[in-house]
Design an enzyme around this catalytic site. Structure first.
Site, mmCIF file in Angstrom:
data_model
loop_
_atom_site.group_PDB
_atom_site.id
_atom_site.type_symbol
_atom_site.label_atom_id
_atom_site.label_comp_id
_atom_site.label_asym_id
_atom_site.label_seq_id
_atom_site.Cartn_x
_atom_site.Cartn_y
_atom_site.Cartn_z
ATOM 1 N N ASN A 34 0.803 -1.235 0.000
ATOM 2 C CA ASN A 34 0.000 0.000 0.000
ATOM 3 C C ASN A 34 0.832 1.278 0.000
ATOM 4 O OD1 ASN A 34 0.662 -0.899 2.593
ATOM 5 N ND2 ASN A 34 -0.986 0.248 3.531
ATOM 6 N N GLU A 40 2.999 -5.137 12.218
ATOM 7 C CA GLU A 40 2.069 -4.014 12.063
ATOM 8 C C GLU A 40 0.951 -4.505 11.162
ATOM 9 O OE1 GLU A 40 0.189 -1.441 10.460
ATOM 10 O OE2 GLU A 40 1.937 -0.369 9.661
ATOM 11 N N CYS A 62 -3.260 1.270 6.625
ATOM 12 C CA CYS A 62 -3.509 0.484 7.849
ATOM 13 C C CYS A 62 -4.171 1.329 8.932
ATOM 14 C CB CYS A 62 -2.209 -0.112 8.347
ATOM 15 S SG CYS A 62 -0.861 1.073 8.372
ATOM 16 N N GLU A 121 7.369 1.233 14.954
ATOM 17 C CA GLU A 121 8.113 1.753 13.816
ATOM 18 C C GLU A 121 8.197 3.260 13.995
ATOM 19 O OE1 GLU A 121 9.236 -0.361 11.583
ATOM 20 O OE2 GLU A 121 7.826 -2.006 11.351
HETATM 21 P P1 NAD Z 1 -0.430 -10.130 3.188
HETATM 22 O O1 NAD Z 1 -0.369 -9.917 4.639
HETATM 23 O O2 NAD Z 1 -0.764 -11.489 2.721
HETATM 24 O O3 NAD Z 1 0.973 -9.736 2.493
HETATM 25 C C1 NAD Z 1 1.875 -8.789 3.021
HETATM 26 C C2 NAD Z 1 3.295 -9.280 2.751
HETATM 27 O O4 NAD Z 1 3.488 -10.550 3.365
HETATM 28 C C3 NAD Z 1 3.640 -9.480 1.276
HETATM 29 O O5 NAD Z 1 4.982 -9.107 1.057
HETATM 30 C C4 NAD Z 1 3.475 -10.977 1.090
HETATM 31 O O6 NAD Z 1 4.228 -11.496 0.015
HETATM 32 C C5 NAD Z 1 4.006 -11.487 2.406
HETATM 33 N N1 NAD Z 1 3.539 -12.812 2.791
HETATM 34 C C6 NAD Z 1 2.377 -13.440 2.448
HETATM 35 N N2 NAD Z 1 2.322 -14.666 3.004
HETATM 36 C C7 NAD Z 1 3.451 -14.822 3.736
HETATM 37 C C8 NAD Z 1 3.966 -15.860 4.544
HETATM 38 N N3 NAD Z 1 3.286 -17.005 4.737
HETATM 39 N N4 NAD Z 1 5.157 -15.689 5.148
HETATM 40 C C9 NAD Z 1 5.857 -14.545 4.982
HETATM 41 N N5 NAD Z 1 5.429 -13.526 4.213
HETATM 42 C C10 NAD Z 1 4.232 -13.653 3.600
HETATM 43 O O7 NAD Z 1 -1.395 -9.052 2.616
HETATM 44 P P2 NAD Z 1 -2.210 -9.102 1.246
HETATM 45 O O8 NAD Z 1 -2.701 -10.466 0.911
HETATM 46 O O9 NAD Z 1 -1.376 -8.442 0.236
HETATM 47 O O10 NAD Z 1 -3.462 -8.211 1.670
HETATM 48 C C11 NAD Z 1 -4.525 -8.803 2.402
HETATM 49 C C12 NAD Z 1 -5.044 -7.863 3.441
HETATM 50 O O11 NAD Z 1 -3.997 -7.479 4.339
HETATM 51 C C13 NAD Z 1 -5.553 -6.534 2.931
HETATM 52 O O12 NAD Z 1 -6.816 -6.601 2.406
HETATM 53 C C14 NAD Z 1 -5.477 -5.702 4.180
HETATM 54 O O13 NAD Z 1 -6.575 -5.921 5.005
HETATM 55 C C15 NAD Z 1 -4.234 -6.206 4.849
HETATM 56 N N6 NAD Z 1 -3.072 -5.335 4.597
HETATM 57 C C16 NAD Z 1 -2.679 -4.523 5.590
HETATM 58 C C17 NAD Z 1 -1.594 -3.695 5.399
HETATM 59 C C18 NAD Z 1 -1.111 -2.783 6.467
HETATM 60 O O14 NAD Z 1 -0.464 -1.804 6.192
HETATM 61 N N7 NAD Z 1 -1.372 -3.090 7.707
HETATM 62 C C19 NAD Z 1 -0.932 -3.677 4.183
HETATM 63 C C20 NAD Z 1 -1.339 -4.550 3.182
HETATM 64 C C21 NAD Z 1 -2.417 -5.378 3.412
#
Ligand code: NAD
Length: 494
Positions: free
Chosen positions: A163, A261, A295, A473
């Site tokens: 994001n 986070e 977030c 952070e």
């Molecule tokens: P996600 O949590 O799946 O991915 C975030 C990061 O984690 C990415 O780099 C991804 O490749 C990595 N990742 C995924 N699975 C992993 C694993 N098993 N082990 C280690 N790393 C892993 O997020 P998403 O699928 O891209 O988005 C889903 C939801 O997450 C969104 O709809 C939102 O609600 C939330 N989100 C929150 C933030 C935030 O800033 N807090 C940011 C992005 C997404």
């Protein structure tokens, strides 16, 4: 709602494909596979990044281990100077980085530019701290000298979301580097380009090779391999609760510390004595900015019943001014990141209707789609007549969707604000500053705004209560998370 583009951007060509970046140079993926990168404004694939596997991660981490020794061989002031040079160069190349970030994420060009400058600011801020991390002397015994020094962990692993990728890369890497660690960043597969270009810029700024490294790929491949690697001594993760939990399990198995986070469902509390016009302006920013993919978005609008109607009128007027378009045309908001994310938001709009909330704005795709049907656009959306028990008020949607919930008393507002699994941010609007402080003290949230709603400043610690995560952070607080304390006890013979 005005959906016409406002300005044209100067194009900058992304590379056709990106390898990983470690050992000071671009590296082909071991298995030769790439992941296409989509422009969310058009649905077109415009680049690709390497699909990293455990072997790619192992090579990058091994290199980061050598990089750690090179980094620590420098004097603290030399590390600071290099970080300052990264900041200077990044600010100088802000237009190029902003263009790339805008295409990669769909975000408006001016927002992307701010994100790049925020990344530069993280490096600037922590550059200034590199030679000012003081130890402590502990006055415990007349026959001993006891002192404490903070030391780096070695290699730290950072798993980033999509994001605000470039600013979040700086948010994790700059304090980790300042504390003396070398870093391996794993950006989200949906938006890795700014982080990759940052790694190359660091080398150009004089950073020794192996100090800042990037491995791209899917979370279940490259992400898990990074958390599991024995030489990674600390991890930070930003993203969803479900993935954060997996990362924490991995870190627990290896007994390494982690900062997580994990998003939120943050309350934005408006009392009858608030400046309603300003509150409405910031409410729009709170849940619409970056297409709601923030977030700390203020998505639960708790409004004192007596002013619900005038506040709504102000807010609807604000939403009417929002422009939706291609990121590089710099509208108010761009598309959301992917077709999957758009479907998820649309599903929540349906859930809200089924739960009995009423749509007061948006809810659909913009009538005018700026570039054919390929972009993932959605209108800013507002629900009224909601309760705090509805799913649209409890679950993180990560889209431009606000939910208005009325309250009668201060106690009710605080109870409702805290009735959430999350606790990342919160806003309070009142002209009674005593009440503002009182409520700030009662809210379960890591960052609270009074008569404002924006997580400004790289200096202010940021992080969650409850399921929004732990660790901090930003600011000097994050340095503690990236260093460990050693106590030395010397008997000097008295
Ligand atoms: P996600 O949590 O799946 O991915 C975030 C990061 O984690 C990415 O780099 C991804 O490749 C990595 N990742 C995924 N699975 C992993 C694993 N098993 N082990 C280690 N790393 C892993 O997020 P998403 O699928 O891209 O988005 C889903 C939801 O997450 C969104 O709809 C939102 O609600 C939330 N989100 C929150 C933030 C935030 O800033 N807090 C940011 C992005 C997404």
């Amino acid at each position: 709602m005005d959906t016409q583009p406002r300005a044209a951007a100067q194009p900058y060509q992304a590379r056709g494909s990106y390898g990983h970046f470690y050992a000071g140079q671009w590296q082909d993926p071991v298995q030769g596979e790439y992941i296409p990168i989509e422009d969310p404004s058009t649905g077109e694939w415009f680049s690709a990044c390497a699909r990293g596997q455990a072997e790619d991660v192992a090579r990058a981490v091994a290199d980061a281990q050598s990089g750690f020794k090179r980094w620590m061989a420098l004097e603290p002031r030399q590390r600071g100077r290099i970080m300052a040079e990264v900041a200077r160069r990044l600010a100088g190349e802000a237009e190029k980085f902003a263009y790339l970030e805008s295409r990669d994420t769909g975000k408006p060009l001016s927002v992307a530019r701010d994100d790049v400058l925020t990344c530069a600011r993280y490096f600037e801020y922590f550059a200034g701290v590199a030679d000012k991390q003081l130890g402590e002397v502990i006055p415990a015994s007349n026959s001993h000298l006891m002192y404490g020094v903070r030391e780096p962990y070695g290699v730290t692993g950072h798993i980033l979301p999509w994001n605000a990728p470039i600013s979040q890369a700086g948010r994790g890497a700059a304090p980790a580097l300042c504390a003396g660690n070398s870093v391996v960043l794993k950006p989200a597969e949906l938006a890795p380009l700014g982080t990759l270009e940052l790694a190359e810029l660091c080398i150009q700024a004089g950073m020794p090779e192996g100090v800042l490294n990037v491995v791209t790929g899917y979370g279940h491949e490259a992400g898990t391999a990074l958390v599991d690697h024995p030489l990674v001594r600390r991890v930070s993760f930003t993203g969803s609760v479900a993935t954060g939990r997996k990362v924490l399990h991995g870190a627990a198995d290896r007994i390494i510390p982690a900062t997580v986070e994990l998003g939120g469902k943050s309350p934005f509390i408006v009392f009858a004595d608030a400046d309603l016009e300003r509150a409405a302006r910031l409410a729009r920013k709170a849940f619409v900015f970056n297409s709601g993919q923030i977030c700390s978005a203020g998505t639960r609008l708790l409004v004192e019943k007596a002013v619900q109607q005038p506040f709504l009128e102000c807010l609807q007027a604000e939403l009417g001014q929002v422009t939706v378009g291609r990121g590089i045309d710099d509208p108010s908001i761009g598309p959301v990141i992917s077709a999957g994310q758009l479907q998820r938001i649309q599903a929540y709009v349906e859930i809200g209707k089924q739960e009995g909330a009423r749509l007061a704005a948006g809810g659909g795709r913009p009538a005018y789609l700026p570039d054919g049907q390929g972009g993932h656009f959605i209108e800013p959306t507002l629900f009224v007549g909601a309760t705090n028990q509805m799913r649209i008020a409890r679950e993180e949607i990560f889209g431009p969707v606000g939910v208005v919930i009325p309250f009668d008393t201060e106690a009710q507002a605080v109870a409702m604000a805290n009735d959430s699994e999350y606790g990342l941010a919160a806003g309070v609007w009142t002209s009674d500053i005593g009440r503002g402080h009182r409520i700030a003290g009662g809210l379960e949230a890591g960052q609270v705004y009074i008569n404002d709603y924006q997580p400004i400043g790289v200096e202010a610690p940021f992080g969650g209560y409850k399921n929004s995560g732990y660790g901090r952070e930003k600011g000097l607080a994050s340095l503690h998370d990236y260093s460990q304390l050693k106590t030395v006890i010397v008997h000097h013979g008295n």
